[in-house]
Design a protein around this motif. Sequence first.
Motif, PDB file in Angstrom:
ATOM      1  N   THR A  75       9.287  18.708  29.875  1.00  0.00           N
ATOM      2  CA  THR A  75      10.477  18.107  29.285  1.00  0.00           C
ATOM      3  C   THR A  75      11.189  17.237  30.315  1.00  0.00           C
ATOM      4  O   THR A  75      11.131  17.499  31.514  1.00  0.00           O
ATOM      5  CB  THR A  75      11.454  19.183  28.784  1.00  0.00           C
ATOM      6  N   PRO A  76      11.875  16.201  29.840  1.00  0.00           N
ATOM      7  CA  PRO A  76      12.637  15.363  30.774  1.00  0.00           C
ATOM      8  C   PRO A  76      13.738  16.171  31.453  1.00  0.00           C
ATOM      9  O   PRO A  76      14.194  17.190  30.933  1.00  0.00           O
ATOM     10  CB  PRO A  76      13.245  14.283  29.870  1.00  0.00           C
ATOM     11  N   ASP A  77      14.159  15.707  32.609  1.00  0.00           N
ATOM     12  CA  ASP A  77      15.229  16.368  33.361  1.00  0.00           C
ATOM     13  C   ASP A  77      16.572  15.835  32.851  1.00  0.00           C
ATOM     14  O   ASP A  77      17.138  14.880  33.374  1.00  0.00           O
ATOM     15  CB  ASP A  77      15.057  16.089  34.857  1.00  0.00           C
ATOM     16  N   ASP A  83      23.508  13.097  35.196  1.00  0.00           N
ATOM     17  CA  ASP A  83      24.108  12.765  36.492  1.00  0.00           C
ATOM     18  C   ASP A  83      23.914  11.287  36.831  1.00  0.00           C
ATOM     19  O   ASP A  83      24.801  10.653  37.391  1.00  0.00           O
ATOM     20  CB  ASP A  83      23.483  13.647  37.585  1.00  0.00           C
ATOM     21  N   LEU A  84      22.769  10.720  36.484  1.00  0.00           N
ATOM     22  CA  LEU A  84      22.468   9.324  36.823  1.00  0.00           C
ATOM     23  C   LEU A  84      23.298   8.321  36.042  1.00  0.00           C
ATOM     24  O   LEU A  84      23.541   7.212  36.523  1.00  0.00           O
ATOM     25  CB  LEU A  84      20.986   9.029  36.590  1.00  0.00           C
ATOM     26  N   VAL A  85      23.727   8.666  34.840  1.00  0.00           N
ATOM     27  CA  VAL A  85      24.444   7.698  34.008  1.00  0.00           C
ATOM     28  C   VAL A  85      25.964   7.777  34.161  1.00  0.00           C
ATOM     29  O   VAL A  85      26.694   7.198  33.375  1.00  0.00           O
ATOM     30  CB  VAL A  85      24.045   7.817  32.519  1.00  0.00           C
ATOM     31  N   LEU A 100      17.427   2.103  37.602  1.00  0.00           N
ATOM     32  CA  LEU A 100      16.601   2.233  36.396  1.00  0.00           C
ATOM     33  C   LEU A 100      15.321   3.007  36.681  1.00  0.00           C
ATOM     34  O   LEU A 100      14.839   3.761  35.843  1.00  0.00           O
ATOM     35  CB  LEU A 100      16.275   0.854  35.819  1.00  0.00           C
ATOM     36  N   GLY A 101      14.756   2.835  37.878  1.00  0.00           N
ATOM     37  CA  GLY A 101      13.567   3.592  38.276  1.00  0.00           C
ATOM     38  C   GLY A 101      13.851   5.081  38.353  1.00  0.00           C
ATOM     39  O   GLY A 101      13.015   5.908  37.948  1.00  0.00           O
ATOM     40  N   GLU A 102      15.027   5.443  38.846  1.00  0.00           N
ATOM     41  CA  GLU A 102      15.406   6.853  38.903  1.00  0.00           C
ATOM     42  C   GLU A 102      15.567   7.434  37.493  1.00  0.00           C
ATOM     43  O   GLU A 102      15.152   8.564  37.227  1.00  0.00           O
ATOM     44  CB  GLU A 102      16.710   7.029  39.684  1.00  0.00           C
ATOM     45  N   ILE A 103      16.155   6.648  36.607  1.00  0.00           N
ATOM     46  CA  ILE A 103      16.310   7.106  35.220  1.00  0.00           C
ATOM     47  C   ILE A 103      14.938   7.268  34.570  1.00  0.00           C
ATOM     48  O   ILE A 103      14.667   8.254  33.881  1.00  0.00           O
ATOM     49  CB  ILE A 103      17.195   6.136  34.408  1.00  0.00           C
ATOM     50  N   TRP A 104      14.065   6.288  34.793  1.00  0.00           N
ATOM     51  CA  TRP A 104      12.715   6.358  34.225  1.00  0.00           C
ATOM     52  C   TRP A 104      11.984   7.616  34.701  1.00  0.00           C
ATOM     53  O   TRP A 104      11.342   8.306  33.914  1.00  0.00           O
ATOM     54  CB  TRP A 104      11.942   5.098  34.604  1.00  0.00           C
ATOM     55  N   LYS A 105      12.110   7.908  35.998  1.00  0.00           N
ATOM     56  CA  LYS A 105      11.440   9.089  36.553  1.00  0.00           C
ATOM     57  C   LYS A 105      11.997  10.371  35.929  1.00  0.00           C
ATOM     58  O   LYS A 105      11.242  11.292  35.612  1.00  0.00           O
ATOM     59  CB  LYS A 105      11.611   9.116  38.075  1.00  0.00           C
ATOM     60  N   ALA A 106      13.302  10.432  35.720  1.00  0.00           N
ATOM     61  CA  ALA A 106      13.914  11.624  35.128  1.00  0.00           C
ATOM     62  C   ALA A 106      13.552  11.765  33.649  1.00  0.00           C
ATOM     63  O   ALA A 106      13.522  12.866  33.120  1.00  0.00           O
ATOM     64  CB  ALA A 106      15.430  11.568  35.291  1.00  0.00           C
ATOM     65  N   MET A 107      13.241  10.645  32.977  1.00  0.00           N
ATOM     66  CA  MET A 107      12.932  10.678  31.549  1.00  0.00           C
ATOM     67  C   MET A 107      11.470  10.993  31.257  1.00  0.00           C
ATOM     68  O   MET A 107      11.127  11.288  30.112  1.00  0.00           O
ATOM     69  CB  MET A 107      13.285   9.329  30.907  1.00  0.00           C
ATOM     70  N   GLN A 108      10.613  10.919  32.251  1.00  0.00           N
ATOM     71  CA  GLN A 108       9.188  11.150  32.006  1.00  0.00           C
ATOM     72  C   GLN A 108       8.958  12.558  31.474  1.00  0.00           C
ATOM     73  O   GLN A 108       9.540  13.518  31.955  1.00  0.00           O
ATOM     74  CB  GLN A 108       8.381  10.928  33.272  1.00  0.00           C
ATOM     75  N   CYS A 109       8.073  12.641  30.479  1.00  0.00           N
ATOM     76  CA  CYS A 109       7.840  13.951  29.873  1.00  0.00           C
ATOM     77  C   CYS A 109       6.358  14.311  29.801  1.00  0.00           C
ATOM     78  O   CYS A 109       6.016  15.349  29.261  1.00  0.00           O
ATOM     79  CB  CYS A 109       8.473  14.016  28.495  1.00  0.00           C
TER      80      CYS A 109
END
Length: 142
Positions: A75-77, A83-85, A100-109
Amino acid sequence: VLTTKNLICRLLDSDIATAIMSVTTVFALYGDDVRILAFEPSADGVFLVLSAIAFFLFLTEIALLSWCKANYIYTPDFAEIKDLVTIIRWKMRESTFSWLGEIWKAMQCTSFYFWLDLISTLSMVIEMPWFLNLGDAADSID
């Protein structure tokens, strides 16, 4: 303690399972070509059944790996995304691209291997006319 999850994970990693899935993969890649080159049209039904078995073996493997492998699907973090937004993190960013790269990494599932397995398994549907004709059968029932 050997749980069901650990037992299935060990089974999927076993030499026997690897050999079975390797033979299944070779069949999925070359079976249709061998059928066309070396067999009469009367053998099409047998190859169709073998393709369906391979398809369901791959689907079963994806489902079991999703259940027992830790980094296969996850599941995504959401806490990290939350925290990122925030405005504070926005102001602290080095660049918009890195943020945006940090958000993308946190959204990976899912892992790369999950998508590889899923796309390759779904591509087998094209070779199964009975599967493609299910929509036609549903239309004829109405």
